[in-house]
Write an enzyme that holds these catalytic residues in place. Structure first.
Site, PDB file in Angstrom:
ATOM      1  CE  LYS A 185       1.034 -11.330   0.192  1.00  0.00           C
ATOM      2  NZ  LYS A 185      -0.124 -10.548  -0.398  1.00  0.00           N
ATOM      3  CB  ALA A 225      13.390  -0.290  15.889  1.00  0.00           C
ATOM      4  N   GLY A 267       1.546  -2.884  11.188  1.00  0.00           N
ATOM      5  CA  GLY A 267      -0.035  -3.203  11.313  1.00  0.00           C
ATOM      6  C   GLY A 267      -0.702  -3.206  10.030  1.00  0.00           C
ATOM      7  CD  GLU A 321      -2.684  -1.071   2.257  1.00  0.00           C
ATOM      8  OE1 GLU A 321      -3.268   0.069   2.745  1.00  0.00           O
ATOM      9  OE2 GLU A 321      -3.374  -2.241   2.710  1.00  0.00           O
ATOM     10  CB  CYS A 356      -0.972  -7.641   4.615  1.00  0.00           C
ATOM     11  SG  CYS A 356      -1.929  -7.169   3.134  1.00  0.00           S
TER      12      CYS A 356
HETATM   13  C1  UDX Z   1       2.594  -5.692   3.235  1.00  0.00           C
HETATM   14  C2  UDX Z   1       3.847  -6.355   2.220  1.00  0.00           C
HETATM   15  O1  UDX Z   1       5.110  -5.722   2.027  1.00  0.00           O
HETATM   16  C3  UDX Z   1       3.590  -6.696   0.661  1.00  0.00           C
HETATM   17  O2  UDX Z   1       4.517  -7.125   0.011  1.00  0.00           O
HETATM   18  C4  UDX Z   1       2.264  -7.291   0.675  1.00  0.00           C
HETATM   19  O3  UDX Z   1       1.785  -7.301  -0.719  1.00  0.00           O
HETATM   20  C5  UDX Z   1       1.180  -6.981   1.655  1.00  0.00           C
HETATM   21  O4  UDX Z   1       1.527  -6.751   3.064  1.00  0.00           O
HETATM   22  P1  UDX Z   1       1.832  -3.392   3.388  1.00  0.00           P
HETATM   23  O5  UDX Z   1       0.871  -3.846   4.407  1.00  0.00           O
HETATM   24  O6  UDX Z   1       1.337  -2.378   2.245  1.00  0.00           O
HETATM   25  O7  UDX Z   1       2.661  -4.543   2.585  1.00  0.00           O
HETATM   26  O8  UDX Z   1       2.657  -2.892   4.318  1.00  0.00           O
HETATM   27  P2  UDX Z   1       4.444  -2.892   4.648  1.00  0.00           P
HETATM   28  O9  UDX Z   1       5.070  -1.755   3.809  1.00  0.00           O
HETATM   29  O10 UDX Z   1       5.058  -4.072   4.491  1.00  0.00           O
HETATM   30  O11 UDX Z   1       4.491  -2.329   6.035  1.00  0.00           O
HETATM   31  C6  UDX Z   1       3.663  -3.084   6.902  1.00  0.00           C
HETATM   32  C7  UDX Z   1       3.806  -2.417   8.312  1.00  0.00           C
HETATM   33  O12 UDX Z   1       5.097  -2.582   8.830  1.00  0.00           O
HETATM   34  C8  UDX Z   1       3.611  -0.710   8.283  1.00  0.00           C
HETATM   35  O13 UDX Z   1       2.776  -0.873   9.662  1.00  0.00           O
HETATM   36  C9  UDX Z   1       4.967  -0.407   8.699  1.00  0.00           C
HETATM   37  O14 UDX Z   1       4.914   0.921   9.363  1.00  0.00           O
HETATM   38  C10 UDX Z   1       5.683  -1.361   9.426  1.00  0.00           C
HETATM   39  N1  UDX Z   1       7.109  -1.341   9.232  1.00  0.00           N
HETATM   40  C11 UDX Z   1       7.600  -1.532   7.945  1.00  0.00           C
HETATM   41  C12 UDX Z   1       8.026  -1.239  10.295  1.00  0.00           C
HETATM   42  O15 UDX Z   1       7.258  -1.134  11.274  1.00  0.00           O
HETATM   43  N2  UDX Z   1       9.210  -1.229  10.161  1.00  0.00           N
HETATM   44  C13 UDX Z   1       9.982  -1.633   8.959  1.00  0.00           C
HETATM   45  O16 UDX Z   1      11.066  -1.629   8.673  1.00  0.00           O
HETATM   46  C14 UDX Z   1       8.970  -1.523   7.833  1.00  0.00           C
END
Ligand code: UDX
Length: 417
Positions: free
Chosen positions: A188, A236, A241, A132, A244
């Site tokens: 996935k 960190a 959240g 997203e 997914c």
């Molecule tokens: C995720 C997967 O990345 C994607 O490949 C899949 O198709 C769907 O799920 P998305 O849910 O859009 O995508 O978000 P993502 O960018 O993965 O981040 C998920 C959560 O992790 C967010 O809340 C983000 O803030 C958190 N996050 C991400 C961290 O806390 N630290 C990080 O280093 C990266």
């Protein structure tokens, strides 16, 4: 798909969604999507309908519906996928291909192949990896394509059909793998479990940093320089959240249990726990900086979406923290550039303000919980003029502590001294 030159019919059971899309309005915020939507509609290559029979003439049917967590359980709810496939069955012929994109428990594709078997149509599973906030680019230029087919063979006739759909991506040398159904489904779930594990690993290190006085951002930079580890997804903070990662690791545990392999992914329970503990820790730090109580204090929460560049508030860590503080007597004001409409529908009890300056005015403590660009760019001096108490807790480790401290702020963060 329409922008790649295909003729596309989008079908949904939700009339309000179809109406909005027909008028060129996407039902969610996603950078770059509105422009593409309007362009494709102007060209006449994209239409939206609630009438599934309009899709009958299509050669390829993508199933893209959600698989949320079942209420009161860890397992995924696949009833929407089942309903979508059932509704297609009367319209399928021996030349049709049904392509599943939804994230499903391993075994679903094989079961659904049985459901459509009588029509002669082919079933494929083609997991979706878009993020997203980057959905347009991730869709048009994916880093890989995975096709699950019944026999797992690259010469399966359905493969050529999907290659035609994705011709522009294959021309860019996007790697494409053909696997059996189970492997495609697991790719996935395994990818999202790995990403969740990486985030919780660094957040576990943040707990150790808090206990020992070390700095988790420097730790992440240093271990990330080892290219076997890599710096990506080692930010960190408040943790993950969204729609997914949290539900996918839970659905994976549930499915592994059904398959008698629960021990293999038992560690995901710990990944989930570490993630949830960060929210509580955030609240503890904020309360601590206010002298031990939120009662009568005005708390400004910057960010409601689960991540920047999205209006998605599903399992948003920021809103979880906002609610915890409100239940402990804090007067909470939440602001976000895009997610206020969704947040106020989900948690109407919180106070929402669209304007950042208004949200900051008179605040006793500012909590940066979703790292939107405009919050990262806040000026410590100008912000100090607005607030009542210069207390800032950086839940995403995106600000420069020295800048804020030298402007007189009490700066706190997760995993940093
Ligand atoms: C995720 C997967 O990345 C994607 O490949 C899949 O198709 C769907 O799920 P998305 O849910 O859009 O995508 O978000 P993502 O960018 O993965 O981040 C998920 C959560 O992790 C967010 O809340 C983000 O803030 C958190 N996050 C991400 C961290 O806390 N630290 C990080 O280093 C990266």
């Amino acid at each position: 798909m329409a922008s790649l030159g295909h003729e596309v019919v989008g079908v949904d059971v939700d009339e309000a969604k179809i109406e909005a899309l027909t008028q060129g309005r996407p039902p969610f915020f996603e950078p770059g999507l509105s422009e593409l939507l309007v362009k494709a509609q102007d060209k006449g290559s994209l239409e939206f309908t609630t009438d599934v029979s309009r899709a009958a003439a299509a050669g390829v049917h993508f199933v893209c519906v959600g698989t949320p967590q079942k209420p009161g359980e860890f397992a995924a709810d696949v009833t929407y996928v089942d309903a979508a496939v059932d509704s297609l069955v009367p319209h399928l012929t021996s030349t049709s291909v049904v392509v599943g994109k939804s994230t499903v428990p391993v075994g679903t594709a094989e079961r659904l192949a049985g459901v459509i078997a009588g029509t002669g149509a082919a079933m494929m599973w083609n997991p979706e990896f878009l993020r997203e906030g980057h959905a347009v680019d991730d869709t048009l230029h994916p880093n890989r394509l995975v096709y699950g087919v019944a026999d797992g063979r690259a010469d399966n006739p359905a493969v050529a059909g999907l290659d035609e759909v994705y011709a522009s991506m294959l021309a860019e040398d996007t790697p494409r793998m053909v696997t059996d159904f189970a492997t495609a489904e697991l790719v996935k779930t395994a990818a999202n479990s790995f990403l969740a594990t990486k985030i919780s690993f660094i957040n576990a290190m943040a707990e150790l940093c808090e206990a020992s006085g070390a700095d988790v951002t420097q730790l992440a930079d240093a271990i990330g320089m080892d290219d076997r580890i890599g710096r990506k997804f080692l930010n960190a903070g408040l943790g993950f959240g969204g729609g997914c990662l949290p539900k996918d690791i839970r659905a994976f545990m549930a499915r592994a249990g059904e398959l008698g392999a629960d021990q293999a992914v038992a560690f995901l329970k710990e990944i989930d726990s570490i993630n949830m503990r960060r929210r509580v820790r955030m609240v503890d730090i904020a309360r601590d900086t206010l002298g031990g109580s939120f009662i009568g204090k005005k708390i400004t929460i910057l960010g409601a979406a689960f991540k920047p560049d999205s209006d998605d508030v599903r399992d948003s860590p920021a809103l979880a923290v906002a609610r915890l503080i409100a239940t402990q007597g804090g007067v909470v004001t939440v602001t976000d550039p895009q997610a206020i409409a969704n947040a106020s529908r989900t948690f109407p009890e919180l106070n929402y303000v669209t304007d950042t300056t208004e949200a900051l005015t008179g605040s006793d403590a500012v909590l940066l919980l979703t790292e939107w660009r405009e919050y990262r760019d806040l000026d410590p001096q100008a912000t100090a003029e607005l607030v009542s108490g210069k207390v800032l807790v950086d839940g995403r480790n995106v600000l420069t502590p020295e800048q804020w401290r030298s402007a007189g702020w009490t700066y706190r963060a997760l995993g940093r001294p």
